[in-house]
Motif scaffolding. Structure first.
Motif, PDB file in Angstrom:
ATOM      1  N   GLN A   1       0.842  -1.193   0.000  1.00 61.01           N
ATOM      2  CA  GLN A   1       0.000   0.000   0.000  1.00 61.01           C
ATOM      3  C   GLN A   1       0.880   1.247   0.000  1.00 61.01           C
ATOM      4  O   GLN A   1       2.020   1.214   0.468  1.00 61.01           O
ATOM      5  CB  GLN A   1      -0.886   0.002   1.247  1.00 61.01           C
ATOM      6  CG  GLN A   1      -1.996  -1.034   1.229  1.00 61.01           C
ATOM      7  CD  GLN A   1      -2.972  -0.807   2.362  1.00 61.01           C
ATOM      8  OE1 GLN A   1      -2.855  -1.413   3.424  1.00 61.01           O
ATOM      9  NE2 GLN A   1      -3.955   0.066   2.135  1.00 61.01           N
ATOM     10  N   PRO A   2       0.356   2.364  -0.504  1.00 56.31           N
ATOM     11  CA  PRO A   2       1.120   3.618  -0.415  1.00 56.31           C
ATOM     12  C   PRO A   2       1.180   4.084   1.026  1.00 56.31           C
ATOM     13  O   PRO A   2       0.469   3.565   1.898  1.00 56.31           O
ATOM     14  CB  PRO A   2       0.294   4.580  -1.277  1.00 56.31           C
ATOM     15  CG  PRO A   2      -1.103   4.054  -1.200  1.00 56.31           C
ATOM     16  CD  PRO A   2      -0.961   2.561  -1.145  1.00 56.31           C
ATOM     17  N   SER A   3       2.012   5.075   1.298  1.00 60.99           N
ATOM     18  CA  SER A   3       2.028   5.687   2.623  1.00 60.99           C
ATOM     19  C   SER A   3       0.717   6.448   2.829  1.00 60.99           C
ATOM     20  O   SER A   3      -0.008   6.737   1.869  1.00 60.99           O
ATOM     21  CB  SER A   3       3.205   6.652   2.742  1.00 60.99           C
ATOM     22  OG  SER A   3       2.988   7.788   1.914  1.00 60.99           O
ATOM     23  N   GLN A   4       0.424   6.774   4.066  1.00 64.96           N
ATOM     24  CA  GLN A   4      -0.767   7.571   4.352  1.00 64.96           C
ATOM     25  C   GLN A   4      -0.715   8.909   3.616  1.00 64.96           C
ATOM     26  O   GLN A   4      -1.715   9.367   3.054  1.00 64.96           O
ATOM     27  CB  GLN A   4      -0.895   7.803   5.862  1.00 64.96           C
ATOM     28  CG  GLN A   4      -2.119   8.603   6.275  1.00 64.96           C
ATOM     29  CD  GLN A   4      -3.425   7.852   6.068  1.00 64.96           C
ATOM     30  OE1 GLN A   4      -3.469   6.635   6.181  1.00 64.96           O
ATOM     31  NE2 GLN A   4      -4.494   8.567   5.754  1.00 64.96           N
ATOM     32  N   LYS A   5       0.457   9.539   3.600  1.00 64.70           N
ATOM     33  CA  LYS A   5       0.593  10.836   2.935  1.00 64.70           C
ATOM     34  C   LYS A   5       0.373  10.709   1.429  1.00 64.70           C
ATOM     35  O   LYS A   5      -0.288  11.557   0.813  1.00 64.70           O
ATOM     36  CB  LYS A   5       1.958  11.435   3.230  1.00 64.70           C
ATOM     37  CG  LYS A   5       2.138  11.898   4.667  1.00 64.70           C
ATOM     38  CD  LYS A   5       3.535  12.458   4.909  1.00 64.70           C
ATOM     39  CE  LYS A   5       3.695  12.921   6.341  1.00 64.70           C
ATOM     40  NZ  LYS A   5       5.069  13.419   6.607  1.00 64.70           N
ATOM     41  N   MET A   6       0.924   9.660   0.812  1.00 65.71           N
ATOM     42  CA  MET A   6       0.733   9.474  -0.630  1.00 65.71           C
ATOM     43  C   MET A   6      -0.729   9.178  -0.952  1.00 65.71           C
ATOM     44  O   MET A   6      -1.276   9.665  -1.953  1.00 65.71           O
ATOM     45  CB  MET A   6       1.627   8.343  -1.132  1.00 65.71           C
ATOM     46  CG  MET A   6       1.487   8.061  -2.630  1.00 65.71           C
ATOM     47  SD  MET A   6       1.991   9.463  -3.665  1.00 65.71           S
ATOM     48  CE  MET A   6       3.787   9.272  -3.601  1.00 65.71           C
ATOM     49  N   PHE A   7      -1.379   8.387  -0.110  1.00 64.38           N
ATOM     50  CA  PHE A   7      -2.811   8.106  -0.267  1.00 64.38           C
ATOM     51  C   PHE A   7      -3.605   9.404  -0.263  1.00 64.38           C
ATOM     52  O   PHE A   7      -4.495   9.623  -1.099  1.00 64.38           O
ATOM     53  CB  PHE A   7      -3.268   7.178   0.856  1.00 64.38           C
ATOM     54  CG  PHE A   7      -4.749   6.935   0.916  1.00 64.38           C
ATOM     55  CD1 PHE A   7      -5.434   6.366  -0.143  1.00 64.38           C
ATOM     56  CD2 PHE A   7      -5.469   7.277   2.061  1.00 64.38           C
ATOM     57  CE1 PHE A   7      -6.810   6.138  -0.077  1.00 64.38           C
ATOM     58  CE2 PHE A   7      -6.832   7.055   2.140  1.00 64.38           C
ATOM     59  CZ  PHE A   7      -7.508   6.484   1.063  1.00 64.38           C
ATOM     60  N   GLU A   8      -3.276  10.298   0.654  1.00 63.76           N
ATOM     61  CA  GLU A   8      -3.990  11.571   0.749  1.00 63.76           C
ATOM     62  C   GLU A   8      -3.684  12.480  -0.430  1.00 63.76           C
ATOM     63  O   GLU A   8      -4.573  13.203  -0.912  1.00 63.76           O
ATOM     64  CB  GLU A   8      -3.645  12.239   2.082  1.00 63.76           C
ATOM     65  CG  GLU A   8      -4.231  11.485   3.267  1.00 63.76           C
ATOM     66  CD  GLU A   8      -3.717  11.952   4.619  1.00 63.76           C
ATOM     67  OE1 GLU A   8      -4.154  11.374   5.641  1.00 63.76           O
ATOM     68  OE2 GLU A   8      -2.883  12.879   4.666  1.00 63.76           O
ATOM     69  N   THR A   9      -2.462  12.445  -0.923  1.00 66.64           N
ATOM     70  CA  THR A   9      -2.124  13.206  -2.133  1.00 66.64           C
ATOM     71  C   THR A   9      -2.967  12.730  -3.310  1.00 66.64           C
ATOM     72  O   THR A   9      -3.539  13.535  -4.061  1.00 66.64           O
ATOM     73  CB  THR A   9      -0.625  13.057  -2.451  1.00 66.64           C
ATOM     74  OG1 THR A   9       0.134  13.940  -1.612  1.00 66.64           O
ATOM     75  CG2 THR A   9      -0.315  13.433  -3.901  1.00 66.64           C
TER      76      THR A   9
END
Length: 352
Positions: free
Chosen positions: A189-197
């Motif tokens: 999975q992507p990081s939380q920050k990348m998911f939000e981006t």
């Protein structure tokens, strides 16, 4: 006061290129969309310089860091930037808009390029994302697709998107299928920050005058958290309900989770995630069924004894319009059946 060689985060679209000079690890965690990574320190070099700065001598650390950064910038001038025209104007950023981006910007400006530093660095971009996460989700009208596990909700979303509807596919952004068994083998999975981006990128493309279709989700998708404002808005939104027969759901899941059939051992180890919810005997039976390849029996039992009860409780308690949702019944979740279902949903009473 902002200097003439810095630019505000809101000005980023006016540049020919955005260059992220942070380490590959920092870039992989999250970065400004469209930015290329030209690290001036490797992951290991940043640790070395940082440790030296804190534990030995800041002066010596700066000398070591400057030498490493100068070599990297020289290599980019000879390769990545070799054919850039005189009018090229890149925007350069690091973590806070400090020494790493400042060093590259200074050298590029000495050559004659109109390079500028992003004021505040990546942190200014991240601040913008957090601000938008608290406001942007509320600007849209959502139609939440509910339905028991195996109702092909994600595939219906995919088909709705193909038919021209606005679709927010959170599981696609999260690279996860949502359930406790929803991790996709060998694809992190992507990081939380990348998911939000990626979430902000998706929302910014939508027309606020049209419905956005989204699947009902819990607070977490795998290891990632759905932002609070989005989740709260979804839970208050109108719902539609896919009512698929148990036979159709079993057949769909066997097809959709075919990688478990290819690698039963992965499923067997994943079943242990359910140890707090079911007896050792039940888990042992399910592992045995997986080992023996008795997929219809295993999937039926997982649905009836685990997923369905959890899903009913979750939807009733979290989605306020679940009980009054318009139902769409089907006994066919093949590609053709999903196509028919998506078209029926588009023509439903919510259609705008």
């Amino acid at each position: 006061m902002k200097s003439s060689i810095t630019a505000d985060i809101l000005e980023r679209s006016s540049f020919d290129e955005i260059i992220d000079v942070r380490t590959p690890a920092e870039y992989a965690e999250d970065h400004i969309p469209g930015a290329i990574n030209c690290p001036v320190l490797s992951n290991e070099e940043r640790v070395i310089v940082g440790t030296m700065y804190k534990q030995a001598s800041p002066f010596d650390a700066k000398k070591v860091g400057a030498a490493l950064i100068a070599k990297k910038i020289a290599s980019y001038i000879e390769t990545e930037f070799k054919d850039k025209s005189k009018n090229w104007n890149p925007l350069i950023y690091c973590w806070r808009g400090g020494k790493r981006s400042g060093s590259m910007t200074h050298i590029l400006r000495q050559i004659g390029w109109n390079a500028q530093i992003l004021d505040g660095g990546y942190k200014s971009y991240r601040k913008e994302v957090v601000t938008k996460l608290n406001t942007l989700p509320q600007q849209f009208n959502y139609m939440v697709i509910t339905g028991q596990t195996g109702s092909a909700k994600s595939r219906v979303l995919e088909k709705l998107n193909q038919l021209g509807a606005q679709v927010l596919d959170l599981e696609q952004l999260a690279i996860h299928k949502g359930s406790v068994l929803g991790n996709i083998p060998n694809i992190p999975q992507p990081s939380q920050k990348m998911f939000e981006t990626k979430l902000i990128q998706a929302l910014e493309k939508f027309d606020a005058n049209k419905i956005v279709f989204v699947e009902a989700e819990s607070r977490k998708i795998g290891s990632l958290h759905v932002p609070d404002v989005l989740l709260e808005t979804m839970r208050k939104s109108p719902c539609i309900k896919i009512e698929a027969s148990i036979e159709a759901r079993v057949e769909f899941l066997i097809s959709d989770y075919d990688y478990f059939i290819q690698d039963p051992q992965h499923l067997i180890s994943t079943i242990d995630y359910l140890k707090d919810l079911h007896s050792k005997e039940t888990l042992a039976r399910w592992k045995s069924l997986a080992q023996e390849g008795q997929w219809p029996t295993l999937v039926s039992e997982l649905l009836e004894q685990h997923y369905d009860a959890l899903y009913r409780r979750s939807q009733n308690s979290n989605y306020v319009n679940y009980e009054t949702a318009t139902s769409f019944n089907t006994a066919d979740l093949s590609a053709k059946g999903i196509d028919i279902l998506a078209k029926q949903i588009l023509m439903g009473p919510h259609h705008v």
